[in-house]
Design an enzyme around this catalytic site. Structure first.
Site, PDB file in Angstrom:
ATOM      1  N   THR A 193      -9.404   2.588   6.147  1.00 41.01           N
ATOM      2  CA  THR A 193      -8.899   1.270   6.522  1.00 41.01           C
ATOM      3  C   THR A 193      -7.410   1.303   6.872  1.00 41.01           C
ATOM      4  OG1 THR A 193      -8.613   0.797   4.161  1.00 41.01           O
ATOM      5  CG2 THR A 193     -10.613  -0.042   5.213  1.00 41.01           C
TER       6      THR A 193
ATOM      7  N   ASN B 226      -4.665   8.934   1.480  1.00 40.68           N
ATOM      8  CA  ASN B 226      -5.108   8.204   2.666  1.00 40.68           C
ATOM      9  C   ASN B 226      -5.466   9.124   3.820  1.00 40.68           C
ATOM     10  OD1 ASN B 226      -5.330   5.507   2.110  1.00 40.68           O
ATOM     11  ND2 ASN B 226      -3.524   4.876   3.254  1.00 40.68           N
TER      12      ASN B 226
ATOM     13  N   TYR C 158      -4.593   4.101   9.133  1.00 45.35           N
ATOM     14  CA  TYR C 158      -4.346   4.515  10.521  1.00 45.35           C
ATOM     15  C   TYR C 158      -5.660   4.765  11.253  1.00 45.35           C
ATOM     16  CZ  TYR C 158      -1.625   6.861  14.247  1.00 45.35           C
ATOM     17  OH  TYR C 158      -1.022   7.219  15.428  1.00 45.35           O
TER      18      TYR C 158
ATOM     19  N   LEU D 166      -8.483   3.326  11.055  1.00 43.27           N
ATOM     20  CA  LEU D 166      -9.084   2.071  11.523  1.00 43.27           C
ATOM     21  C   LEU D 166      -8.394   1.601  12.803  1.00 43.27           C
ATOM     22  CD1 LEU D 166     -11.087  -0.264  10.941  1.00 43.27           C
ATOM     23  CD2 LEU D 166      -9.232  -1.379   9.687  1.00 43.27           C
ATOM     24  N   SER D 167      -7.070   1.671  12.828  1.00 47.79           N
ATOM     25  CA  SER D 167      -6.325   1.274  14.015  1.00 47.79           C
ATOM     26  C   SER D 167      -6.641   2.174  15.205  1.00 47.79           C
ATOM     27  CB  SER D 167      -4.821   1.313  13.736  1.00 47.79           C
ATOM     28  OG  SER D 167      -4.472   0.407  12.713  1.00 47.79           O
TER      29      SER D 167
ATOM     30  N   ASP E 127       0.816  -1.206   0.000  1.00 48.82           N
ATOM     31  CA  ASP E 127       0.000   0.000   0.000  1.00 48.82           C
ATOM     32  C   ASP E 127       0.855   1.264   0.000  1.00 48.82           C
ATOM     33  OD1 ASP E 127      -2.573  -1.090  -0.115  1.00 48.82           O
ATOM     34  OD2 ASP E 127      -2.587  -1.516   2.019  1.00 48.82           O
TER      35      ASP E 127
END
Length: 285
Positions: free
Chosen positions: A182, A142, A184, A186-187, A69
């Site tokens: 989906t 992103n 950073y 998401l984490s 990615d």
């Protein structure tokens, strides 16, 4: 047809995948270009042409990223700058934005027949304003992460249309696109957002509150971020994991939808939902 290869040879299997892809493209009578820094890697492929990445991207039909990615994110900078469609081939870990895995290279023939879909992904701009003067501007596919080093808690004030939306006491904040939901975000506890949606997602990083949650803003909102003054600790923002920029006391950060967009090739169909199920959910088969 002309294709630019954008590889990351630090990833396992990236070099043999790139060599195999070159042969398949040559069989399809597709011209292959890559940055001249990789000339030694492709020395046995006389048909490969070389140039500066900006120059060859500007004249190509498709740019193909070979890696993970992170490689796709880097390639997206050139693809969006010159409005070229981007195809990702995963040789990394997740490869969430990739359309193909290394054992699916036969699908590359679909480029010649245009048998694929184009997904248009929104991007974000961040502007750094100091004393009413624009200091810097960056574009993210992103996310944009604003934080102090070493996870030190900071006070952030979120403003839009001159209205204070929220005050956040946290290690940092993540502004993300649906594509970046989906990553950073998401984490950090944010939701999965279908990437074809258009919105701006704001997720606190380790907030010191039980009520701080992700917020979604309309894509056309212009969001102002103010940071409490604290000269003892520096604040930085990073864009797609790169371009670390220091924020001075009194700086204002403005986050908004970018005029740039990424055209991402989906060569198999439903790649996003496949990735969610196969790479995040780990379903029992």
């Amino acid at each position: 047809m002309k294709i630019v290869l954008y590889p990351n040879f630090n990833k396992p299997n990236a070099l043999p995948t790139a060599i195999k892809l070159c042969d398949k493209l040559n069989e399809l009578d597709i011209e292959v270009f890559t940055d001249r820094e990789y000339k030694a890697d492709f020395s046995q492929k006389a048909f490969v042409k070389y140039g500066e990445i900006d120059e060859i991207t500007s004249v190509c039909d498709v740019i193909t990223a070979i890696g993970g990615d992170g490689t796709i994110l880097k390639a997206s900078h050139y693809a969006s700058e010159y409005d070229k469609p981007l195809l990702g081939i995963n040789t990394g870990h997740l490869g969430f934005m990739a359309s193909m895995e290394i054992d699916e290279l036969d699908n590359i023939s679909k480029l010649k027949t245009s048998d694929y879909k184009i997904e248009t992904r929104m991007m974000l701009d961040i502007e750094q304003v100091r004393k009413n003067t624009l200091i810097s501007k960056y574009t993210a596919l992103n996310d944009i992460v604003i934080a102090k080093p070493y996870s030190k808690i900071t006070d952030f004030e979120i403003v839009t249309d001159d209205f204070v939306v929220s005050s956040i006491h946290s290690d940092g904040v993540v502004f993300s696109t649906p594509t970046g939901s989906t990553a950073y975000a998401l984490s950090a506890g944010g939701p999965i957002v279908e990437p074809l949606m258009e919105c701006i997602q704001l997720t606190p990083i380790c907030p010191h509150s039980l009520s701080s949650r992700t917020m979604l803003f309309a894509a056309d909102r212009k969001i102002e971020l103010r940071i409490s003054s604290n000269k003892k600790d520096d604040v930085y923002f990073s864009v797609d994991g790169r371009s670390e920029v220091k924020v001075e006391d009194g700086d204002i950060l403005l986050v908004s939808r970018s005029l740039k967009k990424l055209r991402l090739i989906d060569i198999k169909g439903h790649s996003f939902f496949d990735a969610v199920n196969n790479k995040l959910m780990n379903p029992i088969k």
